[in-house]
Design a protein around this motif. Structure first.
Motif, PDB file in Angstrom:
ATOM      1  N   THR A 137      -2.875   7.041   0.644  1.00 45.66           N
ATOM      2  CA  THR A 137      -3.886   7.100   1.750  1.00 45.66           C
ATOM      3  C   THR A 137      -3.454   7.445   2.402  1.00 45.66           C
ATOM      4  O   THR A 137      -4.416   7.578   3.916  1.00 45.66           O
ATOM      5  N   LEU A 193      -9.570   3.270   4.598  1.00 43.72           N
ATOM      6  CA  LEU A 193      -8.727   2.789   3.535  1.00 43.72           C
ATOM      7  C   LEU A 193     -10.375   1.770   3.305  1.00 43.72           C
ATOM      8  O   LEU A 193     -11.266   2.073   1.969  1.00 43.72           O
ATOM      9  N   TRP A 232      -6.349   9.043   5.332  1.00 41.69           N
ATOM     10  CA  TRP A 232      -6.521   8.518   6.649  1.00 41.69           C
ATOM     11  C   TRP A 232      -5.835   9.564   7.490  1.00 41.69           C
ATOM     12  O   TRP A 232      -7.250  10.596   8.473  1.00 41.69           O
ATOM     13  N   ILE A 241       0.670  -1.315  -0.140  1.00 40.85           N
ATOM     14  CA  ILE A 241      -0.217  -0.007  -0.002  1.00 40.85           C
ATOM     15  C   ILE A 241       1.242   1.239   0.026  1.00 40.85           C
ATOM     16  O   ILE A 241       1.098   2.604  -0.687  1.00 40.85           O
TER      17      ILE A 241
END
Length: 889
Positions: free
Chosen positions: A211, A296, A215, A204
């Motif tokens: 991401t 996610l 987050w 990831i």
């Protein structure tokens, strides 16, 4: 005379000792490979694993995916800005609070329950925390089982109900074999689990670093999630506080660490820190993983309910590893199953220990750890059926209040009261030396729970409600310190421990079960006058804790004094009701689980539930409750009948032992009397001739024959001594007739001393203050008193002491005490044990019948003889007789 000497050399038997019933345990309990010292100190011989193996096993339990679910839940509810600092604060708090618990458990090789007993809660008081701990284990077992069932549903289409059953059943054979098998499972699975845990995050971060920004910018569903909010932060922190009890599962393994030595010092400390409080470092990372993955999943367009399921979290994560949906689903499911097995063997194992500790004290019965393993799994299965995963946040928020109060109380003892010297430096866990309740831990936890639940209920506002769990910790800590200092720590130990005979490194045989255990697991039982193991001591129902009252520990029964209420209820009513409640709970759980499984099998889809089937099953359950109540009472009464039969058998054995003792004493007296009667006539005539002849020769000798006169005097003295020995033997073997009258003790002592030799009277110092009367035979009491005075004079002469002999009288409760104290050489412990044996004497010219005769006379009059002596200091002999006023009650 040879017969008399032979009888006198019989082995000395301890008086007032009860004959034990040999306790037998079935093979599950006797086999410590299965039992794992569930109620005991972990023996050195069993702790054969290296610190690395134990630490690896303890860390293996941190695989639980509920951590990811918790991280996801608080992030989706309160936003990253509140969840992240709450996680950091929780990590620091849990590490700090857990460190002393991990150290003391590892240092003394005891589990969480045994540690709690000696750290401020007492032997019975810690049953409360055992129940709290057991609740933690089955809640998290249910959460993990539900997660595994979700994975099986996605992978193989297995219905949730069957998934719950499978996730429970697969744990049983591993946990059944105890820590030996669990070590192997964790050792094999650990590398696979670590690789599968970290692999998707590496992909990831490599493929989509953005991401992280999504987050950290997540706002959450609650108002105020866009930035730090004191209310949201407190709510998130309260949920995380429930994880503080996880240290209990860690120390269930850390107790098997080998003893710390200079050679293994580094590895020992590394294991204690990393696998003890250090669990939260790994656990905190997993909570952050869950927080990240939940965001996610939400970003991928999934619902909040789906985002909180760890299986969907890792499906989303493994999509970055492979584009093949089959591979993704298989990898995520395998990871979830491995994680679930790793943690639930720990949850089930810890639960079996907690229930064993709880029921062994409530019911004085221990069917074995394996039975409570099945019971714990049954409760967990019931929670799965009730949908505990759907109420995760509420369940943990409520539980965190109790957990924080417990941890705060025990932390105060270990980290503050022990360094201050208020609490003992060591940790005592054996029933024989612990009071039932200690107000330090019990009082602090009760007060903190009451305050925190009042706050949690919203009585003091929304802000205070959010911080109920931290408040519970602070209140418990402060209350424990204040109560500990106020009571001076006197409720920690009921009585001083008694050293057991034998080499320090040798095992000691338990005289109740017949097995040998290491010394830290053994205690001296005053009831049986024998060493017994901690488990036999825990399950003993006949002694009624006589070792701890009244002399053993004044106030040891803190919290159990009911005053006049105790006299108004039937004996053992409270104990009987507690037993019945425990059995009823167990039966209800089993029946409820069976009915709920049936219901779920009939209605596997909650959305299409038919009202008729649910009402029928509820009606069946309610109809069964009265039968369960009757069955519970029958079980309790049957158990009490068995205990009564055992008690009757014990009484019969005691009476038999007393009869055998009396028979042996009578045979001894008969032997002495028979031999004495036979030889006395034959000896008296020659002895009389010797005395007369010596007297004739002494009168015929001139004054110049000094040496001859001295020898003749010595001959006469020894002949008279022989006559005195024969008289003593005849006197001892004779059955007396007693004529008791009321005697004023102080006046009687004065008159008795007035009739004695002036030289003896000159050595005596009087202190008469009893001012009481006794019922006694004056002549026989005089005989005993003179014997003791003669012994005191001889002891002083042998020690070449010109100190006076002290004679005192005083009242002690319902008894009048006559004390005779000398400043002679005193007696060793061996001599004190044998001083009442007939024909035992340390005097070269003694026959050894004085003190046995004194004991016979005083006991015949309903009194006792107590001797207090220390070698090189002197001896006090106490004649204790009941007061007339006490006899008239």
């Amino acid at each position: 005379m040879l017969l008399c000497v032979h009888v006198a050399q019989e082995e000395f038997q301890l008086k007032n000792a009860h004959s034990p019933l040999l306790r037998s345990y079935h093979s599950w309990i006797a086999n410590e490979t299965l039992e794992d010292y569930s109620l005991r100190y972990a023996a050195r011989s069993f702790r054969r694993w290296s610190p690395f193996v134990i630490a690896n096993t303890a860390i293996g339990g941190i695989s639980f995916l509920a951590l990811e679910a918790i991280g996801g839940a608080i992030t989706l509810s309160y936003g990253f800005a509140n969840a992240f600092p709450a996680i950091l604060v929780a990590i620091v708090f849990i590490f700090t609070a857990s460190f002393p618990i991990a150290y003391y458990s590892s240092r003394y090789n005891i589990d969480m329950d045994l540690l709690t007993r000696g750290a401020g809660f007492g032997y019975v008081g810690s049953t409360i925390t055992s129940l709290v701990y057991a609740t933690f284990t089955f809640i998290f077992f249910a959460l993990e089982g539900a997660i595994m069932a979700q994975a099986l549903l996605l992978l193989a289409g297995i219905p949730l109900v069957l998934g719950y059953l499978i996730s429970s059943i697969v744990i049983i054979p591993i946990t059944f074999m105890g820590v030996t098998m669990i070590n192997r499972v964790q050792l094999i699975s650990q590398p696979i689990w670590v690789a599968m845990q970290l692999l998707p995050f590496a992909y990831i971060l490599y493929e989509d670093p953005g991401t992280i920004q999504r987050w950290t910018g997540f706002l959450g569903a609650q108002e105020g999630g866009g930035g730090f909010n004191i209310l949201s932060f407190g709510s998130a922190l309260g949920i995380l506080f429930a994880l503080s009890i996880q240290i209990g599962e860690q120390v269930d393994y850390l107790r098997f660490l080998p003893d710390k030595t200079e050679k293994n010092r580094f590895s020992w400390w590394a294991a204690v820190i990393f696998a003890g409080p250090g669990w939260i470092l790994v656990g905190g990372l997993k909570i952050l993983f869950g927080s990240f993955l939940a965001v996610l999943v939400i970003s991928a367009g999934q619902s909040k309910a789906t985002a909180l399921e760890p299986v969907h979290m890792y499906i989303q994560a493994y999509e970055y590893v492979s584009a093949d949906p089959g591979v993704v689903l298989a990898a995520a499911t395998i990871f979830v199953i491995i994680s679930q097995v790793k943690i639930n063997v720990t949850n089930a194992y810890a639960g079996s220990l907690a229930w064993s500790n709880f029921f062994s004290r409530v019911a004085l019965y221990h069917p074995g750890r394996v039975v409570w393993l099945l019971f714990n799994i049954m409760i967990s299965l019931l929670l799965m059926m009730l949908g505990v995963f759907d109420t995760l946040e509420v369940v943990l928020a409520i539980y965190s209040v109790i957990a924080a109060a417990w941890v705060g109380s025990i932390f105060a003892d270990l980290a503050i009261l022990k360094p201050l010297g208020v609490s003992p430096s060591f940790t005592e866990f054996k029933r024989a030396y612990l009071p039932d309740f200690n107000p330090v831990g019990c009082g602090a936890m009760a007060l903190a729970s009451l305050v925190a639940f009042s706050v949690f209920a919203g009585f003091f506002g929304e802000l205070a409600q959010a911080y109920a769990a931290p408040l519970a910790f602070v209140v418990a800590l402060l209350a424990a310190v204040l109560i500990g200092v106020a009571t001076g720590g006197r409720y920690y130990i009921a009585r001083p421990s008694v050293a057991l005979a034998g080499p320090e490194d040798a095992n000691v045989r338990c005289e109740l079960c017949g097995f040998e255990y290491e010394r830290p697991d053994m205690a001296h039982c005053p009831f049986y006058q024998r060493p017994i193991c901690s488990l036999c001591c825990s399950l003993e129902s006949h002694c009624h804790d006589m070792c701890k009252s009244p002399e053993g520990a004044e106030g040891a029964d803190f919290g159990l004094r009911l005053g006049g209420l105790r006299d108004k209820i039937a004996p053992n009513t409270v104990k009987r009701l507690i037993k019945a409640a425990g059995v009823f709970l167990a039966l209800t759980v089993v029946v409820a689980a069976a009915i709920l499984i049936t219901y779920r099998l009939i209605e596997p889809n909650p959305e299409t539930t038919h009202l008729d089937s649910s009402l029928v099953l509820i009606g069946v359950f309610l109809a069964l409750l009265p039968l369960l109540a009757v069955g519970t009472w029958w079980i309790v009464l049957s158990h009490e009948s068995r205990e009564l039969a055992e008690r009757d058998l014990l009484t019969s054995l005691e009476e038999l032992a007393k009869a055998q003792e009396d028979l042996a004493a009578n045979e001894r007296l008969a032997a002495i009397g028979e031999v004495t009667a036979t030889v006395s006539h034959e000896l008296r005539n020659p002895l009389g001739t010797l005395v007369n002849s010596a007297d004739v020769l002494r009168r015929s000798a001139t004054g110049e024959q000094t040496e001859t006169l001295g020898e003749l005097d010595r001959l006469q003295r020894n002949a008279w001594r022989c006559v005195k020995i024969i008289d003593d033997l005849l006197d001892f073997s004779r059955n007396y007739s007693f004529y008791s009258i009321e005697i004023d003790m102080d006046g009687w002592v004065t008159r008795a001393l007035a009739d004695m030799d002036p030289a003896m009277r000159a050595r005596i110092v009087l202190d008469l203050g009893s001012e009481s009367a006794v019922l006694a035979d004056s002549e026989r009491l005089r005989q005993a008193f003179v014997n003791i005075l003669n012994n005191a004079a001889q002891a002083s002469d042998l020690a070449k002491s010109d100190a006076p002999i002290e004679v005192a009288t005083f009242s002690d409760g319902d008894e009048v005490v006559l004390d005779v104290t000398d400043k002679g050489g005193g007696m060793t412990d061996d001599i004190q044990l044998r001083m009442f044996e007939p024909l035992f004497s340390t005097n070269a010219f003694g026959v050894g019948l004085g003190m046995p005769l004194v004991k016979r006379i005083i006991e015949h009059m309903g009194g006792t003889v107590k001797v207090i002596s220390k070698s090189g200091v002197g001896t006090t002999v106490q004649l204790r007789l009941p007061r007339v006023e006490a006899l008239k009650k």
